[in-house]
Design a protein around this motif. Structure first.
Motif, mmCIF file in Angstrom:
data_model
loop_
_atom_site.group_PDB
_atom_site.id
_atom_site.type_symbol
_atom_site.label_atom_id
_atom_site.label_comp_id
_atom_site.label_asym_id
_atom_site.label_seq_id
_atom_site.Cartn_x
_atom_site.Cartn_y
_atom_site.Cartn_z
ATOM 1 N N ASN A 72 0.850 -1.184 0.000
ATOM 2 C CA ASN A 72 0.000 0.000 0.000
ATOM 3 C C ASN A 72 0.891 1.242 0.000
ATOM 4 O OD1 ASN A 72 -1.837 2.106 0.644
ATOM 5 N ND2 ASN A 72 -3.157 0.658 1.704
ATOM 6 N N PRO A 73 0.685 2.178 -0.939
ATOM 7 C CA PRO A 73 1.584 3.328 -1.043
ATOM 8 C C PRO A 73 1.367 4.392 0.035
ATOM 9 C CG PRO A 73 -0.120 3.475 -2.715
ATOM 10 C CD PRO A 73 -0.289 2.137 -2.043
ATOM 11 N N ILE A 74 1.582 3.989 1.290
ATOM 12 C CA ILE A 74 1.632 4.960 2.381
ATOM 13 C C ILE A 74 2.980 5.679 2.300
ATOM 14 C CG2 ILE A 74 0.063 3.617 3.831
ATOM 15 C CD1 ILE A 74 2.478 2.556 5.357
ATOM 16 N N PRO A 75 3.152 6.807 2.971
ATOM 17 C CA PRO A 75 4.394 7.577 2.826
ATOM 18 C C PRO A 75 5.665 6.774 3.079
ATOM 19 C CG PRO A 75 2.740 8.928 3.890
ATOM 20 C CD PRO A 75 2.143 7.546 3.757
ATOM 21 N N GLU A 76 5.667 5.919 4.109
ATOM 22 C CA GLU A 76 6.862 5.133 4.417
ATOM 23 C C GLU A 76 7.194 4.167 3.283
ATOM 24 O OE1 GLU A 76 4.793 6.139 8.320
ATOM 25 O OE2 GLU A 76 4.209 5.507 6.305
ATOM 26 N N ILE A 78 6.341 4.544 0.043
ATOM 27 C CA ILE A 78 6.806 5.328 -1.107
ATOM 28 C C ILE A 78 8.274 5.688 -0.954
ATOM 29 C CG2 ILE A 78 6.554 7.536 -2.314
ATOM 30 C CD1 ILE A 78 3.541 7.363 -1.714
ATOM 31 N N LYS A 79 8.664 6.131 0.241
ATOM 32 C CA LYS A 79 10.065 6.497 0.477
ATOM 33 C C LYS A 79 10.978 5.298 0.277
ATOM 34 C CE LYS A 79 13.316 8.312 3.891
ATOM 35 N NZ LYS A 79 14.308 7.261 3.596
ATOM 36 N N MET A 80 10.572 4.153 0.822
ATOM 37 C CA MET A 80 11.391 2.956 0.703
ATOM 38 C C MET A 80 11.588 2.576 -0.765
ATOM 39 S SD MET A 80 10.496 -0.901 1.990
ATOM 40 C CE MET A 80 9.073 -0.889 0.895
ATOM 41 N N VAL A 81 10.519 2.562 -1.534
ATOM 42 C CA VAL A 81 10.615 2.178 -2.940
ATOM 43 C C VAL A 81 11.496 3.153 -3.716
ATOM 44 C CG1 VAL A 81 9.298 1.875 -5.076
ATOM 45 C CG2 VAL A 81 8.418 0.935 -2.924
ATOM 46 N N LEU A 82 11.353 4.435 -3.451
ATOM 47 C CA LEU A 82 12.181 5.419 -4.149
ATOM 48 C C LEU A 82 13.650 5.294 -3.755
ATOM 49 C CD1 LEU A 82 9.831 8.540 -3.999
ATOM 50 C CD2 LEU A 82 10.396 7.171 -6.017
ATOM 51 N N THR A 90 4.440 -2.852 -7.155
ATOM 52 C CA THR A 90 3.048 -3.247 -7.336
ATOM 53 C C THR A 90 2.229 -2.633 -6.213
ATOM 54 O OG1 THR A 90 3.693 -5.334 -8.377
ATOM 55 C CG2 THR A 90 1.447 -5.183 -7.530
ATOM 56 N N LEU A 91 1.277 -1.794 -6.566
ATOM 57 C CA LEU A 91 0.475 -1.076 -5.577
ATOM 58 C C LEU A 91 -0.763 -1.882 -5.224
ATOM 59 C CD1 LEU A 91 0.741 2.510 -7.114
ATOM 60 C CD2 LEU A 91 2.315 1.325 -5.574
ATOM 61 N N GLU A 120 5.256 9.498 -9.769
ATOM 62 C CA GLU A 120 6.463 9.647 -8.959
ATOM 63 C C GLU A 120 7.400 8.444 -9.150
ATOM 64 O OE1 GLU A 120 7.649 11.116 -4.439
ATOM 65 O OE2 GLU A 120 5.604 10.406 -4.854
ATOM 66 N N PHE A 121 6.830 7.240 -9.156
ATOM 67 C CA PHE A 121 7.650 6.042 -9.340
ATOM 68 C C PHE A 121 8.217 5.961 -10.764
ATOM 69 C CE2 PHE A 121 5.064 3.891 -5.801
ATOM 70 C CZ PHE A 121 6.036 4.178 -4.851
ATOM 71 N N LYS A 122 7.399 6.259 -11.742
ATOM 72 C CA LYS A 122 7.866 6.180 -13.123
ATOM 73 C C LYS A 122 8.943 7.224 -13.409
ATOM 74 C CE LYS A 122 4.983 5.091 -16.452
ATOM 75 N NZ LYS A 122 3.797 5.071 -17.353
#
Length: 237
Positions: A72-76, A78-82, A90-91, A120-122
């Motif tokens: 689930n793209p919660i802030p934590e 998103i930061k980790m994936v980036l 995969t969301l 943002e991910f792309k």
């Protein structure tokens, strides 16, 4: 040939049950790839009850195939994936206390949110996929989010497969056909197993990848990863 990505969440669950580092997650990921798997999937959750965020950061040291991080793209998240920049993100619309994934995105209701996150991910060069039910309307909504792929949520198929495989696969064929026409790549996952994966792969047009964890690990308790992974590859070929 459809690629096999192995979800190693359950290996982490076993490790966490006793503390320490047995089984060693990095060694298992290394071996699974050596046995033929074409990707490693992890799905860290906020309570870190199986895969921990620290695991996700460590795994790039040994993943030489595709690395897929689900969640689930919660802030934590998103930061980790980036920070990591895996091959694919995969969301999945998991509730914080969800035992396991149990539904796909409403791609219309969540379009703007998904669009922002996916952009943002792309922009960071990460391939994106979103978890969807086999519903043509949700597939059509997915294209508007800008995602590269969808992952078809296959629990309904797995539940119905033994009773009526033709009926079980029908909505997935329809959803996949529509996705293909829109230029969306197709992944699939949830409750796929040695018993039902071959029929699924044979009937879904242009199926790029399956992510399998729970069933594969359970089957490997009897047969071993070194035997089970080639068995999946044979069924996907």
């Amino acid at each position: 040939m459809t690629k096999l990505s192995v979800n190693i969440n359950k290996v982490a669950t076993l490790r966490n049950s006793r503390g320490g580092n047995t089984p060693n997650l990095l060694k298992v990921a290394t071996d699974i790839q050596a046995f033929g798997a074409e990707g490693i999937t992890v799905h860290p959750r906020p309570d870190q009850r199986h895969i921990r965020y620290a695991d996700a950061y460590e795994l790039p040291k040994v993943v030489t195939t595709e690395y897929n991080i689900e969640g689930n793209p919660i802030p934590e998240f998103i930061k980790m994936v980036l920070d990591i920049r895996p091959t694919q993100v995969t969301l999945v619309p998991d509730a914080v206390d969800a035992l396991t994934s149990n539904a796909g995105w409403d791609t219309h209701e969540n379009k703007d949110f998904l669009k922002d996150v996916i952009n943002e991910f792309k922009s960071a060069g990460i391939r994106t996929s979103i978890f969807v039910d086999p519903d043509i309307k949700m597939v059509e909504g997915a294209i508007e989010t800008g995602t590269d792929r969808i992952e078809l949520y296959t629990e309904r198929y797995a539940d119905s497969y033994l009773n009526n495989p033709e009926q079980a696969i029908k909505p997935y064929v329809e959803a996949a056909t529509r996705a293909n026409s829109l230029g969306l790549g197709i992944n699939a996952g949830h409750d796929l197993s040695l018993e039902n994966v071959q029929y699924f792969a044979q009937n879904i047009p242009q199926l790029l990848e399956v992510s399998i964890g729970h069933a594969l690990v359970c089957e490997s308790l009897y047969l071993g990863f070194e035997n089970v992974i080639p068995m999946y590859l044979q069924r996907l070929s």
